[in-house]
Enzyme design. Structure first.
Site, PDB file in Angstrom:
ATOM      1  CB  VAL A 155     -11.916 -23.253  13.422  1.00 49.48           C
ATOM      2  CG1 VAL A 155     -13.190 -24.021  13.134  1.00 49.48           C
ATOM      3  CG2 VAL A 155     -11.172 -23.842  14.610  1.00 49.48           C
ATOM      4  CG  ASP A 156      -5.836 -21.067  14.363  1.00 58.08           C
ATOM      5  OD1 ASP A 156      -5.843 -19.990  13.735  1.00 58.08           O
ATOM      6  OD2 ASP A 156      -5.024 -21.313  15.272  1.00 58.08           O
ATOM      7  CG  LEU A 157      -5.978 -23.309   6.704  1.00 56.54           C
ATOM      8  CD1 LEU A 157      -5.218 -24.575   7.053  1.00 56.54           C
ATOM      9  CD2 LEU A 157      -6.890 -23.564   5.510  1.00 56.54           C
TER      10      LEU A 157
END
Ligand SMILES: Nc1ncnc2c1ncn2[C@@H]1O[C@H](COP(=O)(O)OP(=O)(O)O)[C@@H](O)[C@H]1O
Ligand SMILES: [Mg+2]
Length: 232
Positions: A155-157
């Protein structure tokens, strides 16, 4: 109350290992790519990364490192520890988790931290000397595709969560990440991961618009498995 979760062989890790001041000169804040709550640590187990979990946004000012407690297994540090272990057993390139800590503060809130093996010599993608190398971006795309095939929703690429080292590319920073149903085809969550990364490339990669677009096409080629640079 403090709970510490350790990897096999990590039984000598105690609570103090999670405190940067315990390490003195053997802990230095990570300067590149983080949000200011990570340290490189030189420990008897070798080089590690220590991370304290922080809240972002408005609530941060009231209670920077405290979270709502809903049981050890669901705390952010224990969840990330477990996820890293699972990803490693899937053969995916992530660093090895060493230990995770949860410290309960009263009934409802907690603080959390994690210790992870440091990948030596690794640099976040935007800091790497070969950041403009097309073949590297192709490999990054291929790596992300491997995580997506396995069903991992990162979710935080962003660019700073992609590390480049002599022995390959690693993804890091799995706070709040989760497993999704495995499927080889497209999915909304896969698209969202790539869109998030695309925005980060815009901000962090030191290239003109055309250069960025070229590198991004290479990443997509690696993701889809089409080596366009080999034909050129
Ligand atoms: N296992 C690791 N090996 C080497 N460097 C790391 C490792 N984990 C984190 N780092 C470095 O620390 C930075 C911040 O870590 P990260 O896990 O992304 O936390 P956050 O973004 O929440 O601060 C990364 O961008 C990277 O530069
Ligand atoms: Mg990060």
């Amino acid at each position: 109350m403090v709970s510490v979760l350790c990897a096999p062989g990590g039984e000598d890790v105690d609570e103090q290992w999670f405190s940067p001041s315990f390490w003195g000169d053997n802990a230095v804040p990570v300067s590149a790519g983080g949000r200011g709550s990570a340290w490189f640590v030189w420990s008897p187990k070798g080089p590690l990364v220590l991370r304290h979990y922080r809240r972002g946004g408005l609530i941060a000012r009231l209670s920077e490192r405290r979270y709502l407690f809903t049981g050890d297994r669901r705390t952010r540090s224990f969840a990330e520890f477990r996820l890293l272990s699972e990803l490693r057993s899937e053969g995916l390139p992530v660093p090895k988790p060493v230990a995770a800590l949860v410290e309960k503060q009263g009934v409802f809130s907690y603080e959390a931290a994690i210790l992870i093996e440091r990948i030596e010599g690794a640099l976040p993608l935007p800091e790497h000397p070969e950041v403009t190398d097309k073949a590297l971006w192709y490999q990054v795309g291929k790596t992300i595709a491997g995580f997506h095939r396995a069903g991992l929703d990162h979710v935080d690429l962003n660019c700073d969560n992609i590390l480049v080292s002599d022995d390959g590319i690693y993804l890091i920073d799995f706070d709040r990440c989760r497993w999704r149903q495995r499927s080889p085809g497209p999915a909304r969550w896969k698209e969202k991961n790539l869109q998030r990364l695309r925005r980060s490339v815009e901000k962090r990669v030191p290239q003109g618009a055309a250069g960025k677009q070229r590198l991004w096409q290479e990443l997509l080629a690696g993701y889809e498995g089409q080596p366009s640079w080999k034909d050129a």
